[in-house]
Design an enzyme around this catalytic site. Structure first.
Site, mmCIF file in Angstrom:
data_model
loop_
_atom_site.group_PDB
_atom_site.id
_atom_site.type_symbol
_atom_site.label_atom_id
_atom_site.label_comp_id
_atom_site.label_asym_id
_atom_site.label_seq_id
_atom_site.Cartn_x
_atom_site.Cartn_y
_atom_site.Cartn_z
ATOM 1 N N ARG A 192 0.829 -1.211 0.000
ATOM 2 C CA ARG A 192 0.000 0.000 0.000
ATOM 3 C C ARG A 192 0.862 1.258 0.000
ATOM 4 O O ARG A 192 0.352 2.378 0.089
ATOM 5 C CB ARG A 192 -0.924 -0.029 1.217
ATOM 6 C CG ARG A 192 -1.907 -1.204 1.108
ATOM 7 C CD ARG A 192 -3.091 -1.039 1.999
ATOM 8 N NE ARG A 192 -3.833 0.156 1.710
ATOM 9 C CZ ARG A 192 -4.846 0.593 2.462
ATOM 10 N NH1 ARG A 192 -5.215 -0.085 3.506
ATOM 11 N NH2 ARG A 192 -5.480 1.716 2.166
ATOM 12 N N LYS A 220 14.781 -6.883 3.732
ATOM 13 C CA LYS A 220 15.243 -5.851 4.670
ATOM 14 C C LYS A 220 16.643 -6.150 5.227
ATOM 15 O O LYS A 220 17.431 -5.238 5.457
ATOM 16 C CB LYS A 220 14.256 -5.684 5.836
ATOM 17 C CG LYS A 220 12.941 -5.025 5.438
ATOM 18 C CD LYS A 220 12.059 -4.807 6.662
ATOM 19 C CE LYS A 220 10.666 -4.348 6.295
ATOM 20 N NZ LYS A 220 9.836 -4.088 7.477
ATOM 21 N N ASN A 257 14.627 -0.462 5.848
ATOM 22 C CA ASN A 257 13.429 -0.367 4.994
ATOM 23 C C ASN A 257 13.421 0.915 4.162
ATOM 24 O O ASN A 257 12.487 1.130 3.394
ATOM 25 C CB ASN A 257 12.142 -0.469 5.827
ATOM 26 C CG ASN A 257 11.853 0.804 6.596
ATOM 27 O OD1 ASN A 257 12.750 1.595 6.872
ATOM 28 N ND2 ASN A 257 10.608 1.001 6.950
ATOM 29 N N ASN A 317 8.873 -14.394 24.347
ATOM 30 C CA ASN A 317 8.903 -15.169 23.099
ATOM 31 C C ASN A 317 8.693 -16.647 23.378
ATOM 32 O O ASN A 317 9.030 -17.152 24.444
ATOM 33 C CB ASN A 317 10.235 -14.960 22.368
ATOM 34 C CG ASN A 317 10.117 -15.277 20.892
ATOM 35 O OD1 ASN A 317 9.114 -14.942 20.269
ATOM 36 N ND2 ASN A 317 11.104 -15.957 20.330
ATOM 37 N N MET A 366 0.659 -5.485 15.714
ATOM 38 C CA MET A 366 1.423 -4.984 14.565
ATOM 39 C C MET A 366 0.840 -5.414 13.218
ATOM 40 O O MET A 366 1.004 -4.722 12.218
ATOM 41 C CB MET A 366 2.872 -5.440 14.648
ATOM 42 C CG MET A 366 3.700 -4.616 15.595
ATOM 43 S SD MET A 366 5.430 -4.871 15.164
ATOM 44 C CE MET A 366 6.211 -4.155 16.585
ATOM 45 N N GLY A 408 -2.036 -2.700 13.166
ATOM 46 C CA GLY A 408 -0.767 -2.138 12.700
ATOM 47 C C GLY A 408 -0.853 -1.201 11.502
ATOM 48 O O GLY A 408 0.187 -0.762 11.007
#
Ligand code: NDP
Length: 265
Positions: free
Chosen positions: A16, A66, A87, A150, A214, A236
């Site tokens: 987008r 990235k 990015n 995590n 996110m 996000g």
């Protein structure tokens, strides 16, 4: 002359970014064109080189390039060094510069929501690339404590060991995702569970004031549970807009207000 920008990735059709940057161009009156570039998985570096040799001004980089972009740069900002991912690319004095605007995008999104970050106690779920990208900007925005939870504890511990030398204001710690408890001001879901349609269980012993997911454009069990608790939530999309606004500012010298563009959703 029309200033040329683009985003490179694989796949890229879903991006987008052109829509966002063209909206920023309209708001500022800057004459620009922003396109999508599909790079072959083994052809990222040559795609970047081609873009800049044809007079391109700024290039965004998305999945899965990235980390390669980070390797390719001659000059990196501190937040790109911490993120180990880039990015946003541009050329200056014949050198390739790289930044990572994802973290500032998140900070600007949280500020636009009016959620407090100063001395905040923040719990981040997940220890992948997205978490690595947001830790320094969150600390610089005044977070007092950042806990990284995590599924694979060693990954969260390694991430903290890597970023600790860059951060001296916020207290950092790692926990395993199964053992969530305690009280937090803000909880951020930076796992890819929502992308893959997997559920995350938030135990009742875990309490929080605000919840940020996110991912965007996908069902999220994380957001559903937060909403059930009556907690303010966001997905996000605002972070996506925020990272684009920050890249636009680097390239064009104008920082736009994020809240003016949230209606693009
Ligand atoms: P990575 O693949 O680098 O990391 C994924 C993380 O999610 C790992 O910590 C992994 O744990 C964890 N995870 C995956 N599945 C589960 C599960 N079922 N339960 C618990 N933990 C799980 O992904 P990224 O860091 O690049 O991206 C994370 C999210 O952030 C994605 O949703 C992505 O779309 C979003 N994102 C949004 C942006 C925006 O602008 N809005 C920008 C960048 C990312 P383990 O280590 O144990 O495998």
């Amino acid at each position: 002359m029309t200033r040329q920008f683009a985003v490179v990735g694989n796949p890229i059709e879903h991006s987008r970014s052109p829509e966002l940057h063209h909206a920023f161009a309209k708001a500022t009156g800057i004459d620009l064109h922003y396109s999508k570039r599909l790079a072959p998985l083994d052809g990222f570096a040559s795609n970047v080189q081609e873009f800049f040799s044809q007079g391109g001004i700024g290039l965004n980089v998305t999945v899965p390039f990235k980390e390669q972009a980070y390797q390719l740069c001659d000059v990196l900002t501190p937040r790109a060094q911490v993120a180990r991912a880039v990015n946003t690319l541009w050329q200056q004095d014949g050198k390739l510069h790289g930044d990572n605007t994802d973290g500032q995008g998140l900070v600007d999104a949280i500020n636009a929501l009016g959620w407090p970050l100063q001395q905040a106690k923040i719990l981040i779920l997940g220890a992948g690339g997205a978490t690595r990208g947001v830790i320094l900007p969150l600390a610089q925005a005044g977070a007092g404590q950042i806990v990284i939870a995590n599924r694979t504890l060693s990954r969260a511990q390694q991430l903290i060991a890597d970023v600790q030398p860059f951060i001296n204001t916020a207290h950092l710690s790692a926990i395993i995702l199964d053992h969530l408890s305690g009280q937090f001001d803000l909880i951020i879901n930076a796992t890819s569970a929502s992308l893959s349609g997997e559920a995350l269980q938030l135990p009742p012993a875990l309490q929080f004031q605000y919840a940020y997911e996110m991912a965007y454009g996908k069902p999220s069990s994380f957001l559903d549970q937060a909403t059930e608790r009556g907690v303010p939530t966001s997905d996000g999309f605002s972070m996506l807009v925020g990272q684009a606004i920050e890249a636009f500012a680097i390239w064009n010298g104008v920082k736009l207000a994020l809240s003016d563009f949230l209606s693009l959703k």
